[in-house]
Design a protein around this motif. Structure first.
Motif, PDB file in Angstrom:
ATOM      1  N   UNK A  99     -26.105   2.580 -57.977  1.00 47.93           N
ATOM      2  CA  UNK A  99     -26.019   1.123 -58.055  1.00 47.93           C
ATOM      3  C   UNK A  99     -27.181   0.515 -57.290  1.00 47.93           C
ATOM      4  N   UNK A 100     -27.788  -0.483 -57.884  1.00 52.32           N
ATOM      5  CA  UNK A 100     -28.923  -1.138 -57.228  1.00 52.32           C
ATOM      6  C   UNK A 100     -28.902  -2.616 -57.584  1.00 52.32           C
ATOM      7  N   UNK A 101     -29.170  -3.464 -56.596  1.00 54.25           N
ATOM      8  CA  UNK A 101     -29.361  -4.873 -56.909  1.00 54.25           C
ATOM      9  C   UNK A 101     -30.841  -5.195 -56.763  1.00 54.25           C
ATOM     10  N   UNK A 102     -31.332  -5.990 -57.687  1.00 51.86           N
ATOM     11  CA  UNK A 102     -32.734  -6.379 -57.670  1.00 51.86           C
ATOM     12  C   UNK A 102     -32.864  -7.889 -57.610  1.00 51.86           C
ATOM     13  N   UNK A 103     -33.705  -8.345 -56.702  1.00 43.86           N
ATOM     14  CA  UNK A 103     -33.932  -9.777 -56.539  1.00 43.86           C
ATOM     15  C   UNK A 103     -35.423 -10.040 -56.761  1.00 43.86           C
ATOM     16  N   UNK A 104     -35.744 -10.723 -57.861  1.00 45.06           N
ATOM     17  CA  UNK A 104     -37.145 -11.022 -58.160  1.00 45.06           C
ATOM     18  C   UNK A 104     -37.719 -11.957 -57.101  1.00 45.06           C
ATOM     19  N   UNK A 105     -38.974 -11.722 -56.744  1.00 39.26           N
ATOM     20  CA  UNK A 105     -39.653 -12.546 -55.745  1.00 39.26           C
ATOM     21  C   UNK A 105     -40.482 -13.599 -56.472  1.00 39.26           C
ATOM     22  N   UNK A 106     -40.134 -14.846 -56.252  1.00 35.66           N
ATOM     23  CA  UNK A 106     -40.825 -15.977 -56.861  1.00 35.66           C
ATOM     24  C   UNK A 106     -42.023 -16.352 -55.986  1.00 35.66           C
ATOM     25  N   UNK A 107     -43.228 -16.334 -56.554  1.00 32.09           N
ATOM     26  CA  UNK A 107     -44.434 -16.575 -55.750  1.00 32.09           C
ATOM     27  C   UNK A 107     -44.466 -17.986 -55.172  1.00 32.09           C
ATOM     28  N   UNK A 108     -43.962 -18.961 -55.918  1.00 33.14           N
ATOM     29  CA  UNK A 108     -43.956 -20.332 -55.396  1.00 33.14           C
ATOM     30  C   UNK A 108     -43.001 -20.473 -54.217  1.00 33.14           C
ATOM     31  N   UNK A 109     -41.834 -19.844 -54.313  1.00 25.15           N
ATOM     32  CA  UNK A 109     -40.882 -19.891 -53.200  1.00 25.15           C
ATOM     33  C   UNK A 109     -41.436 -19.148 -51.988  1.00 25.15           C
ATOM     34  N   UNK A 110     -42.156 -18.055 -52.243  1.00 23.51           N
ATOM     35  CA  UNK A 110     -42.770 -17.305 -51.146  1.00 23.51           C
ATOM     36  C   UNK A 110     -43.792 -18.178 -50.417  1.00 23.51           C
ATOM     37  N   UNK A 111     -44.663 -18.837 -51.161  1.00 31.43           N
ATOM     38  CA  UNK A 111     -45.685 -19.686 -50.537  1.00 31.43           C
ATOM     39  C   UNK A 111     -45.048 -20.853 -49.803  1.00 31.43           C
TER      40      UNK A 111
END
Length: 302
Positions: A99-111
């Motif tokens: 089992x794995x959960x994946x959370x995409x990293x949004x570049x705008x939210x990161x900045x």
């Protein structure tokens, strides 16, 4: 930090309910998906996007270039830019599925987050580090992941609460052992950022002929520096990276759109059918026709 509950038991229970069978499942939280596999798998080729991937149960390995990366229960994989890989589940069973959960990293939210918090600029030697790394999730990160999954049982809370918990997870990753990898990618004058821009161009233009001099100039780097840092970040040369993108897309065209090998190869930029077949066989271990027939048989059996 000591958690006053059994987080893995709870998070596994939630994940099992929202991933009721083998495969990858999207959720009501847009950037979050849950994957489940009930048996070890053969190698599968795909492109990993920037994300935080947390293994809740079982184990997995992936090959990036010539580098083998293994991670299991309690580990998280941080991917800071798009990378073509070959992955396989190594530990799984019907009783204890991977089992794995994946959370995409949004570049705008990161900045946006980086603009509001005071994180020292990473040391110069971290610029150009590999775009993928594995670490053990600390209790604070596990706690945030549990709270994020709990929202799946309270969908009315998702619009208000999910962005806050996603931000908390991103903050924990940024301040963790490999946060510098993300920070360097986001820093406009860094080598890592320039390589990320080159990768973005290759993703959109992989079918076009590649001139290293032009791509290096596009991201304001010398050819020698570009070669060095591209391989340092991606574990492959620009030509190898382009080749994997081409072959992955050709396989998708044959499997999904049912194109023949010659048409698929030409669509992704190959002028020579024999070169396409040779390079495809080298990556996938079989000729295009045999590989696609085998993949269809597997999908039919599932």
């Amino acid at each position: 930090m000591t958690l006053p509950f059994s987080p893995y038991r709870e998070i596994v229970d939630i994940a099992m309910r929202f991933a009721p069978g083998d495969g990858e499942f999207s959720t009501d939280i847009g950037n979050l998906h849950v994957s489940r596999r009930s048996r070890p798998s053969d190698p599968l080729h795909s492109s990993y996007r920037p994300c935080f991937a947390f293994v809740l149960q079982g184990a997995k390995s992936l090959r990036l270039g010539t580098e083998l990366i293994s991670y299991g229960t309690g580990d998280y994989l941080l991917t800071s830019l798009h990378l073509p890989v070959a992955w396989r589940v190594t530990e799984a069973s019907p009783e204890v599925p991977h089992l794995c959960l994946g959370l995409a990293i949004d570049s705008e939210k990161l900045l946006e987050l980086l603009s509001r918090i005071d994180i020292p600029r990473p040391a110069a030697h971290t610029d150009g580090q590999r775009g993928m790394a594995v670490n053990v999730a600390p209790p604070e990160l596990l706690d945030a992941a549990v709270r994020l999954l709990r929202l799946l049982d309270r969908p009315g809370d998702i619009p208000a609460m999910a962005p806050l918990i996603e931000q908390e997870i991103l903050y924990r990753v940024l301040t963790g052992p490999d946060g510098a990898r993300l920070i360097n990618i986001a820093t406009s004058d860094s080598h890592s950022n320039r390589i990320a821009r080159a990768v973005a161009w290759l993703k959109e233009n992989f079918a076009r002929p590649l001139r290293i001099e032009d791509l290096a100039d596009r991201v304001s780097m010398s050819v020698s520096s570009f070669h060095h840092h591209f391989k340092s970040v991606t574990a492959m040369t620009p030509v190898q990276y382009q080749k994997q993108l081409r072959l992955h897309e050709a396989r998708r065209l044959m499997l999904v759109e049912r194109l023949d090998a010659g048409t698929a190869g030409h669509r992704v930029g190959y002028q020579s059918p024999s070169q396409f077949s040779r390079e495809y066989s080298r990556l996938y271990g079989a000729s295009p026709a045999r590989d696609v027939d085998g993949a269809r048989d597997v999908m039919a059996a599932e």
